[in-house]
Every structure is written in structure tokens, then in C-alpha cells.
Scaffold this active site. Sequence first.
Site, short mmCIF file in Angstrom:
data_model
loop_
_atom_site.label_atom_id
_atom_site.label_comp_id
_atom_site.label_asym_id
_atom_site.label_seq_id
_atom_site.Cartn_x
_atom_site.Cartn_y
_atom_site.Cartn_z
N GLY A 206 -0.37 4.44 0.31
CA GLY A 206 -1.16 5.57 0.82
C GLY A 206 -0.33 6.37 1.82
N ALA B 221 -5.59 10.56 7.66
CA ALA B 221 -4.18 10.56 7.27
C ALA B 221 -3.24 10.57 8.47
CB ALA B 221 -3.90 11.76 6.36
N GLY C 72 0.80 -1.21 0.00
CA GLY C 72 0.00 0.00 0.00
C GLY C 72 0.84 1.27 0.00
N GLU D 209 -18.33 17.91 2.35
CA GLU D 209 -17.55 18.69 1.38
C GLU D 209 -18.13 18.54 -0.03
OE1 GLU D 209 -13.35 19.17 3.68
OE2 GLU D 209 -13.49 17.41 2.40
N GLY E 81 0.09 5.97 5.03
CA GLY E 81 0.87 5.13 5.92
C GLY E 81 2.06 4.50 5.22
N VAL F 61 -2.14 -7.56 -4.54
CA VAL F 61 -1.82 -8.63 -3.59
C VAL F 61 -3.02 -9.54 -3.43
CG1 VAL F 61 -1.29 -9.11 -1.18
CG2 VAL F 61 -0.05 -7.32 -2.41
#
Lengths: 429, 429
Positions: free
Chosen positions: B17, B320, B15, B174, B19, B83
Amino acid sequence: MNIPDSSNPRVVIIGGGFGGLSIAKQLKNRNFQVVLLDKHNYHNFQPLMYQVATGGLEAGTIAYPIRKVVQEHKETFFRMANVEKVDTFGKKVISDIGTIYYDYLVIATGSTNNYFGNKDIEKNSMVMKTIPEALDIRSLILENFELALQTNDEKVRRSLMNFVIVGAGPTGVELAGALAEMKKAVLPKDYPDLDLSMMEINLVQGTNRVLDAMSEKSSKAAAKYLKNLGVSIHLDVRVTNYDGNVVTTAGDLEFHSQAVIWSAGVKGAAVDGVNDAVDRASRIRVNDFNQVEGFEDVFAIGDVAAMYGEKFKFGHPMMAQPAIQQGELLAENLERLSKKQSLKKFVYNDKGSMATIGRNKAVVDLPKLHFNGVFAWFVWMFIHLISLIGFKNRMLVFWSWVYNYFVFDRESRIIVRPYRKKKGIEHGN
Amino acid sequence: MNIPDSSNPRVVIIGGGFGGLSIAKQLKNRNFQVVLLDKHNYHNFQPLMYQVATGGLEAGTIAYPIRKVVQEHKETFFRMANVEKVDTFGKKVISDIGTIYYDYLVIATGSTNNYFGNKDIEKNSMVMKTIPEALDIRSLILENFELALQTNDEKVRRSLMNFVIVGAGPTGVELAGALAEMKKAVLPKDYPDLDLSMMEINLVQGTNRVLDAMSEKSSKAAAKYLKNLGVSIHLDVRVTNYDGNVVTTAGDLEFHSQAVIWSAGVKGAAVDGVNDAVDRASRIRVNDFNQVEGFEDVFAIGDVAAMYGEKFKFGHPMMAQPAIQQGELLAENLERLSKKQSLKKFVYNDKGSMATIGRNKAVVDLPKLHFNGVFAWFVWMFIHLISLIGFKNRMLVFWSWVYNYFVFDRESRIIVRPYRKKKGIEHGN
């Protein structure tokens, strides 16, 4: 189709490219109702498409919403529609969203890829006429490098990294140059574990020079630039087929490639319904007033129009300028026609042509002057910037160029929608 | 998979992202070989996705090539891969591009949409977790307006213009705000022949306030802003189904809509292979060192990791910041682990949260301060700008915002890839 009634005669324009938008804008205050049809809801700026394909520009920076162009035109109605055919007898256009009647019809449907009847090439090669197609090329390039990393088969790896561009007109030349710059400045940093000397860029041309519609001087300069960038140019080579793996030619030459881009020919995108006037290049024959052969109230402009003349035996070059100029004059002529005045003949004002090969490298042909190099490159950029529609797009393209220039990068190298299924490519492990 | 051998232990990160990139960056000079896997070749900045969906930003300005992030990391190898599962017994990851062995495994697979088992909603509603999904929403919105123009059936027209957003977390709020601004400033100019008072924006929330993870003060302010913009807020309403035409709820309320956006829930995107540690929210239970329950060498960070604690009973918020902070600490802990030193416990440093509703309208919760309005909006913009990766993206987003602010426009309203088949919508004529 829902279009309000109007006391003004209705002009239906098919196509929102350079020609269609040009006449739509000019008709603004001329007592017509204008109905503008396009498959897409945006106009795209074809000349910069190759930069979208090679990750230098975002797709949206060369596209502009058609509705925004005609926002302030009270009597103009845009509809997103696929035109199926025109019925000149009933004076109507038949589309997937309904039928629409016209008083005057303007066909501005542009051009499409010409595979000269070869179905294999049509099926297996990439083209770059629309934004989704340019994005597909971008994805393919990047996917190929990802796959090249994974395979243990050197032949497959070479084939994934062998780019074959068929046709060395402006599109082919600009794309080859952009790929060569990626090879030099971007890809080695992105793929340190890949031997980039394996990457080939082959530019194949059927005639004896690149950019053969431009001056000999520009051809030579462009060829020299391309060679210095590492592009292999193959002149007088006619591609006969591409089965998805091997490009064959009329001679001995062949290329093993998983990335073939076809820029060898375009033809008119004539609509169904004026078939008697369509020539061998699928363009619609028009007279000096852009009237389609045999009609008083049907017109064609731009790439799809073939106005045969002394200087242009088979019609004008399929570029933005003739389309824009024909659109402008036709708006005036439609007004004259509605007032029963005599029409003005179209005379093409050739402003020249140009192509860019890479940073600081461009060629420019003006009617009486040919030049190339850094200054030509600045001229090229300036002309393209001011030709873009919309202040925001100009600004974003400008800043992208400034950034790319100083950082030697192409940051839009993202695969938004993967293109290729990983067909037949062996996995490493 | 082709990864060179190394004398350093290998960390495989699944991943790219917040992290995954956070730990990859921190591992740069720490004597590990790093293999980073992601389905996409880019990192995307989720917090601005709604602006892509509503035509304010280009997709590429919130995406950044992962290869560029790790370009200068000599011992880091990125591979684009899906994966399939992890084999903790054999210490290997099985993917569509082959098998890869690890010494340490970091699962940073983030979150995915949670439909709570409802297949109809999954099939018929739109979501906004990836860039292609955001672009699909953009296309759907614009296609709906084009279709609304064409139909003569008022019920169908209303349904095409009725936007139902389920879930009033930051994403829902939003998006509702951005749609309301389009209704006010952009759409009336684009669709002068459409009665835009028919357009509805319905924001449906299962609990008793919008932004219910934020302070009450921010909830109230956001609700007020939304109402002033013309958004209809429905609190304590649980959506039970959406068949593609009608949204039904647990009460009497229902909505006829051709545009339902589902932002009512996310769940962990746990990979197959650590199933014993997966909780009811599909997150992977980890200890204070982000070690997956039952393992010494397998870690999970970010949205997919559930670190139960006193303050965060079911794990940290799926945002995040926890992902970034866990990634940073885990890099340090991996080094400690390899040196047989004791590990440091993760303590979340809550920097606050914020949401924007429209121009000059945002809400900000800092640990000890809640504020809203123009200043909050500038804070929101500043924080989001500096959080974007890459100077070019920051620059292009900045200029897009400046432009949008002064011109009241959203120019990226182009339908690159049409989303909806024109299913069941009557044609006008």
C-alpha cells in the site's frame, strides 16, 4: 416481464451483440415496440478482447452499456435476462425473469465455443468469448509467472510458462502475437529473476496454414511475423486432449502446459425451441430474408444464422460484418412485412478482413487487394477505433495504444480476481 | 521462498500500500535487499475507489502493477503471497508460498473493515476496501435497478432502490455524492420506465456531523452540498443491525434496503505474531521510530501502526500521508540502524485533508485554511491526479473526468461479474 403495452407490433430481440444492436438501432423510428434481451448489461467489442486478456486494454474500454445505446429510443426496452427457450407456438420467450410475448422474434444469440464434444478440453482449457473469460486469461497468465518464480521444479516452471494456443484463426494469431510481445518487452523487466527463454508460445493449427480464412499472402505474412516474434507454429496438427497437464495430439507431438487457450472452433449458440432448423454447427437455418426455416415471424441473424448459399455453402463467416448487415436489412424487412410488402433478399457485402500480429505488423485482405506491414497495422487500428461504440471508449483505447506504443508496455497487468487455485504446484522455500 | 542470497541485510515488507511502497522506493540505493510481499500484484489508489464503484472510472486506472514500481530496483524482490504469521523468535515470515527470513521486518498491512463484532452486518452489507469489493458494489447497484424494473411489488422495488450508507467519513460522503449524481444525470436516461423519485440515498452517521475528522466549516459545507443533491443525512444515529432486508438503529429509525454499504469503521490489519503489541483497534503499538513495542528489528507503518502521542492519542489518522511519511523516514532509520547511528523520531507533517461531494463541490482543510466550492474541487482533482502512480493512469483518469464532466455520464456502468443471486426477489411478468 414488465413491458408497457403498445399499439405497435412487438419485436423481441435476443442478444445485444453486433447483430442485435444493429437491428435495434435500425428499428428506432419504424413503428415497432422493441424488447432487447441480453445476459449482460453491456455490448462487448470482441475483436479487441485479446488485448484485455494480455493487459493492453482495460475491460471497460471495450464494453459499452446497452442501455446507453438505446437511451433515446422511446419504444425500446432493454431487459437483462437469460433466455431459457422460445415457444413459437405460443409466440413467447421464456426467461429467468419471466415470459414475454412477441409479434416478431429475432434470434441474435451469436456463437459459443466448440469443443467438438471433448469434455476434458472444455474443463481444462481457457477460452475468450466473454469479458470475464478474457480477464480470467489475464489472471492465469500473471498467476503462472508468479508461481513459476516460486517453484524449484524446472519441469513445473516450464509447464507454467508454456502457452499453447489451439487454433490459428484471428483470435489465436492475435493472442499469440500479443503474448510474444509481452515476452519481449514486458516480462523480462517484471521478472528479472526468471529465465524467460523458458517461456514458449505454441500455436497449433489443424490445417496447413494460419489464418486459413484469409488470403494465402496474408497467411504467409502472418506466419513470418509470428516466427520472428518467437512463436512456434505447428501446422496440420490436431489436438486430441488436454487433461490439465499435457496436451496430446493425433501425432507424436505433446505439450506440457499449464496454460492452454482454446480458439479452435465456434458454433452457433442456438436457443431451444427452433430445434428443427438447427444444423450440425448449432446454427439456425434461415432463408434469404433471415427467416428461420418453417417460420414467418421468427428470424435469426449473425453468427447463429446459417444462410446457405452458393458462395457460402454453410452460411456466412461468423464475424461482425454479416451480423451488422443482416440486422440492418431485417429492420427494413420487418417494416415491409408489417406493410405486407415483398421482402428484400440479403446479399453480403464483403468488406474484407484483417488481423494484427504485433506492433507495426498486420495483414489486411480487401476484396481485391492484400497488403501487410506498418500501413496495414495503421488501417487495422483505425478501423477498430472507429468501430468501437462511444466516444469515450475510442478516446481511452486510442490513448492506451499511443502509450503502449511509445513505452513498450502493458500496464493493465493486474490480477483483479485470481483465477487458478494453486493446485498441485509445489512451493519453493 | 526463492529469493537470491545477498550480502546486504534483508528487509521484508508486508504490504504494497502507500506505506509499503513508500519505504520500498526509499530503500532503493541503501544497501539492503528488499523483499516486498502483497496479497495482490497491484497497488491500489484507495481515495478514488468510490468512482470505480459508481462507474466513473475503470478499475485498472486506479491500480498499478507493483512489479512495475520496483522494476528498476536491482535488490528488490516482489512476491505475491498471503502472510499467515510472523515468527519474531526465528526472524521469519510464514506465508502460503513458503517461509522467508528477515533481518528487518516492516509490517505495512494497512487496515480492514471494522464491524464491531456484528456478524449480520459483516455478512449482509457491502464494503469498499479492495478493487473486487468496489466492483461488487458497482454490480450490486446496477443489478438492483435491473431487478427493480422486473418486480411488481412496490415495497420490494423501493427496497432495491434504497441505498443506505453507514458512516459519513470521506468514503461514505463521496459515495453518497456520487450516487446522488447518478440519480440525477445517469439513471433517469437509463431507466425511463422506472420512477426514480423512489430512489433514496440515506447517509447514517453515529456522531453529530458528517466528515467529523475535518473542520466544522467543511462539515457544514459538505452537509449542505449533500442535501442539495438529495441525500438524506441522519446524524447521531447508531446502526445496530442489518439482516439483509432491514437496517435497524438504536432509535426508532429503520430502513428497508437491499443495498447497504458499510463505511462506519476501520481497524488495523495486524498480522499474527506480534500480538502483545496489538491495541484495541487491532493496530500495532510502535514507538516514535515505528519500532513495534518490544522489538528492535520489527517495525510497523501506516494504518496498522499506532504511534500514541500527545497530539494523536490513539495514533495518526488512517490515511495515505502518515503511511507515506513514516515509510520515507523508516528507510532512513533502517540505514542509520544498520550503521549503529541514532534514530530520528517521526513527526507528522499534516498537509491537510479533503473530500469531494460532486461536480464543482469539494471541501478542503489546509492546516490554516478551510475552503470549499469550485476551486476546492479543482484542488481535489489536481492533488488526486498527481498522487496517482503512473503517467498512463493519470492520463486515463484525466480524460475520463473531462468526459464525465462535459457529458454528465458514467459509462463504466457494466456488470462484469454479477454480484447478487436473485434471491427472494419476485419476478414480474
